[in-house]
Design a protein around this motif. Structure first.
Motif, short mmCIF file in Angstrom:
data_model
loop_
_atom_site.label_atom_id
_atom_site.label_comp_id
_atom_site.label_asym_id
_atom_site.label_seq_id
_atom_site.Cartn_x
_atom_site.Cartn_y
_atom_site.Cartn_z
N LYS A 102 0.66 -1.24 -0.03
CA LYS A 102 0.04 -0.03 -0.03
C LYS A 102 0.76 1.33 -0.02
O LYS A 102 0.35 2.37 -0.55
CB LYS A 102 -0.86 -0.01 1.10
N SER A 103 2.01 1.22 0.61
CA SER A 103 2.91 2.30 0.42
C SER A 103 3.29 2.48 -0.95
O SER A 103 3.48 3.59 -1.67
CB SER A 103 4.13 2.04 1.50
N SER A 104 3.77 1.59 -1.66
CA SER A 104 4.19 1.49 -2.85
C SER A 104 3.04 1.98 -3.83
O SER A 104 3.43 3.01 -4.83
CB SER A 104 4.52 0.15 -3.40
N VAL A 105 1.65 1.66 -3.61
CA VAL A 105 0.62 2.40 -4.54
C VAL A 105 0.43 3.74 -4.32
O VAL A 105 0.30 4.53 -5.19
CB VAL A 105 -0.50 1.66 -4.30
N CYS A 106 0.61 4.18 -2.84
CA CYS A 106 0.47 5.56 -2.43
C CYS A 106 1.68 6.25 -3.19
O CYS A 106 1.37 7.48 -3.90
CB CYS A 106 0.35 6.00 -1.13
N LEU A 107 2.92 5.95 -3.29
CA LEU A 107 3.88 6.95 -3.85
C LEU A 107 3.76 6.68 -5.51
O LEU A 107 4.16 7.61 -6.18
CB LEU A 107 5.03 5.84 -3.62
N PHE A 108 3.17 5.72 -6.06
CA PHE A 108 3.04 5.73 -7.60
C PHE A 108 1.96 6.60 -8.03
O PHE A 108 2.07 7.27 -8.80
CB PHE A 108 2.35 4.18 -8.00
N TYR A 109 0.78 6.99 -6.90
CA TYR A 109 -0.20 7.97 -7.31
C TYR A 109 0.50 9.22 -7.24
O TYR A 109 0.11 10.26 -7.98
CB TYR A 109 -1.26 7.87 -6.20
N THR A 110 1.48 9.73 -6.62
CA THR A 110 2.36 11.00 -6.69
C THR A 110 2.87 11.19 -7.93
O THR A 110 3.34 12.20 -8.17
CB THR A 110 3.30 11.00 -5.25
N ARG A 111 3.18 10.18 -8.70
CA ARG A 111 3.79 10.29 -9.95
C ARG A 111 2.92 10.94 -11.12
O ARG A 111 3.13 10.69 -12.23
CB ARG A 111 4.51 9.17 -10.33
N LEU A 112 1.52 10.70 -10.92
CA LEU A 112 0.72 10.82 -11.93
C LEU A 112 0.46 12.60 -12.02
O LEU A 112 -0.40 12.77 -13.00
CB LEU A 112 -0.75 10.38 -11.45
N ASP A 176 -7.40 -0.61 2.64
CA ASP A 176 -7.50 -1.25 1.34
C ASP A 176 -8.29 -0.31 0.37
O ASP A 176 -7.94 0.22 -0.66
CB ASP A 176 -7.78 -2.76 1.19
N VAL A 177 -9.40 -0.09 1.01
CA VAL A 177 -10.40 0.56 0.30
C VAL A 177 -10.12 2.07 -0.23
O VAL A 177 -10.25 2.65 -1.00
CB VAL A 177 -12.00 0.50 0.89
N MET A 178 -9.65 2.63 0.95
CA MET A 178 -9.36 3.98 0.88
C MET A 178 -8.27 4.16 -0.07
O MET A 178 -8.14 5.06 -0.95
CB MET A 178 -8.90 4.50 2.32
N THR A 179 -6.99 3.48 0.08
CA THR A 179 -5.95 3.43 -0.96
C THR A 179 -6.55 3.16 -2.43
O THR A 179 -5.99 4.00 -3.33
CB THR A 179 -4.88 2.30 -0.53
N TYR A 180 -7.05 2.38 -2.85
CA TYR A 180 -7.54 1.89 -4.19
C TYR A 180 -8.65 2.90 -4.71
O TYR A 180 -8.63 2.76 -5.92
CB TYR A 180 -7.87 0.30 -4.39
N SER A 181 -9.39 3.66 -3.92
CA SER A 181 -10.30 4.43 -4.27
C SER A 181 -9.75 5.75 -4.57
O SER A 181 -10.75 6.56 -5.03
CB SER A 181 -11.55 4.53 -3.56
N LEU A 182 -8.73 6.02 -3.92
CA LEU A 182 -8.10 7.54 -4.27
C LEU A 182 -8.19 8.27 -5.59
O LEU A 182 -8.39 9.34 -5.52
CB LEU A 182 -6.52 7.41 -3.49
N PRO A 183 -7.56 7.49 -6.45
CA PRO A 183 -7.49 7.93 -7.99
C PRO A 183 -9.08 8.17 -8.83
O PRO A 183 -8.81 8.37 -9.81
CB PRO A 183 -6.74 7.25 -8.77
N LEU A 184 -9.92 7.67 -8.28
CA LEU A 184 -11.41 7.69 -8.92
C LEU A 184 -11.53 9.04 -9.49
O LEU A 184 -12.15 8.97 -10.32
CB LEU A 184 -12.57 7.22 -8.04
N ARG A 185 -11.48 10.19 -8.75
CA ARG A 185 -11.54 11.49 -9.18
C ARG A 185 -10.87 11.86 -10.24
O ARG A 185 -11.16 12.36 -11.34
CB ARG A 185 -11.34 12.45 -7.83
N VAL A 186 -9.36 11.50 -10.20
CA VAL A 186 -8.46 11.75 -11.29
C VAL A 186 -9.06 11.10 -12.35
O VAL A 186 -8.96 11.59 -13.86
CB VAL A 186 -7.35 11.57 -10.96
N ILE A 187 -9.41 9.62 -12.40
CA ILE A 187 -9.73 9.06 -13.44
C ILE A 187 -11.08 9.71 -14.31
O ILE A 187 -11.16 9.74 -15.47
CB ILE A 187 -10.22 7.66 -13.38
#
Length: 363
Positions: A102-112, A176-187
């Motif tokens: 989950k830390s990796s996923v959050c850091l990936f989001y910062t690259r978008l 899990d739910v909070m992490t994977y739903s973070l980019p929904l607004r961006v999408i």
């Protein structure tokens, strides 16, 4: 008659997913190191996640050898202490792996590149680090002395382990739910074709499947903590833990596969890569010159403009030739026209013998 055991199923799942994750990691590292030639902190965290995931799979196999999946009455009493110690180690590996993923996923989001998403991701990263660190420490030091976690006869005290396991399972599902739903607004805001949005949602849904695995796993925890046949009822919880963490690693690695597909299988994903992407080549001797293609509309060129017998004029507008670069972008549409932007690299070698031959032939 052989004793009934769920051990073979647990081993098969653990080994299969460990091998699968090894392939996933190799593809991700190939994409980052050789294709994009850039590694990020999210990639390093996934490497850590794979290491702890493989450790979890290894200790799961060892625990089966020491009684996991068999009925408690069928287990050799001399193996129970080793079994308890291995299960203690597996809990630490499991919780650490979830934190890395989950830390990796959050850091990936910062690259978008989205400012709000970056801020939310960094805030979520802080929550995950605090959660994972506290859970790992509690699991490691659940008893005083530490050995009491696998030597029940030792004097000492332990935390209410039943409450701890249920609490960390519930909080893991929430994060899990909070992490994977973070980019929904961006999408939702992306100005891309609907098919690409669907693909992005599909990627996120795979991450949410890891959340579903965690939900399935939590249904086995009450029986695992209350049933006296502990070595038997723990089997399902163990292999669902294996599925959960390995699906999480896969979901976090999917975005890195696009670079590989863009370079080597552009037609498969319906696009041409630019620069380092897929290309054909023309050869002259041993020299091969590559040109990348991208579906980007540029200038309008009629098919008649491709006739080399026609002089340069208005119909040649849209063709741009530059020396020193080799790039081409084009898109063919059904009406028979080509939208293209072309940059051509030319290397010219002037022979010094040519003027001499010309002079010798002159009268």
């Amino acid at each position: 008659m052989a004793a009934e055991s769920k051990g073979p199923t647990v081993i098969a799942i653990a080994v299969t997913f460990a091998a699968w994750t090894f392939i996933i990691l190799c593809l991700r590292l190939f994409s980052r190191v050789f294709v994009t030639q850039r590694m990020g902190y999210d990639d390093y965290l996934i490497v850590c996640a794979c290491l702890t995931s493989w450790a979890f799979s290894a200790v799961t196999v060892v625990s089966v050898r020491n009684g996991l999946g068999s009925h408690f009455n069928d287990v050799d009493p001399s193996k129970l202490e080793t079994y308890a110690m291995v299960v203690w180690i597996s809990s630490i590996c499991y919780l650490a792996t979830l934190g890395f993923i989950k830390s990796s996923v959050c850091l990936f989001y910062t690259r978008l590149g989205d400012r709000l998403l970056t801020r939310l991701s960094l805030g979520m990263l802080g929550v995950i680090i605090a959660q994972a660190s506290s859970f790992v420490l509690v699991a490691a030091f659940q008893c005083r002395p530490i050995e009491k976690a696998w030597k029940s006869t030792l004097p000492g005290t332990c935390v209410a382990i039943n409450v701890f396991y249920l609490a960390n399972a519930a909080l893991n599902i929430l994060t899990d739910v909070m992490t994977y739903s973070l980019p929904l607004r961006v999408i939702y805001k992306l100005q891309v074709p609907v098919k690409q949005k669907v693909a992005l949602v599909f990627i996120l849904s795979i991450g949410l499947f890891a959340c579903v695995s965690s939900i399935i796993r939590i249904t086995y925890i009450p029986a695992m903590l209350s049933d006296p046949d502990t070595t038997w009822v723990i089997a399902e919880a163990m292999y669902w833990s294996v599925i959960e963490i390995n699906i999480g690693i896969f979901a976090s690695s999917i975005p890195s596969f696009k670079a590989i597909a863009s370079r080597y299988l552009p037609r498969l994903i319906g696009e041409y890569s630019r620069g380092k992407g897929y290309s054909g080549w023309s050869s002259s001797g041993d020299v091969k010159k590559f040109s990348g293609f991208s579906k980007v509309p540029e200038h309008n060129i009629g098919l008649d403009s491709m006739d080399p017998r026609q002089p340069e004029g208005d119909n040649m507008m849209g063709t741009q030739i530059e020396y020193g670069g080799a790039h081409s972008q084009e898109r063919i549409i059904p009406d028979g026209r080509i939208y293209a932007h072309t940059e051509i690299e030319t290397n010219v070698e002037v022979s010094r013998e040519l003027p001499r031959r010309s002079q010798s032939r002159s009268p």
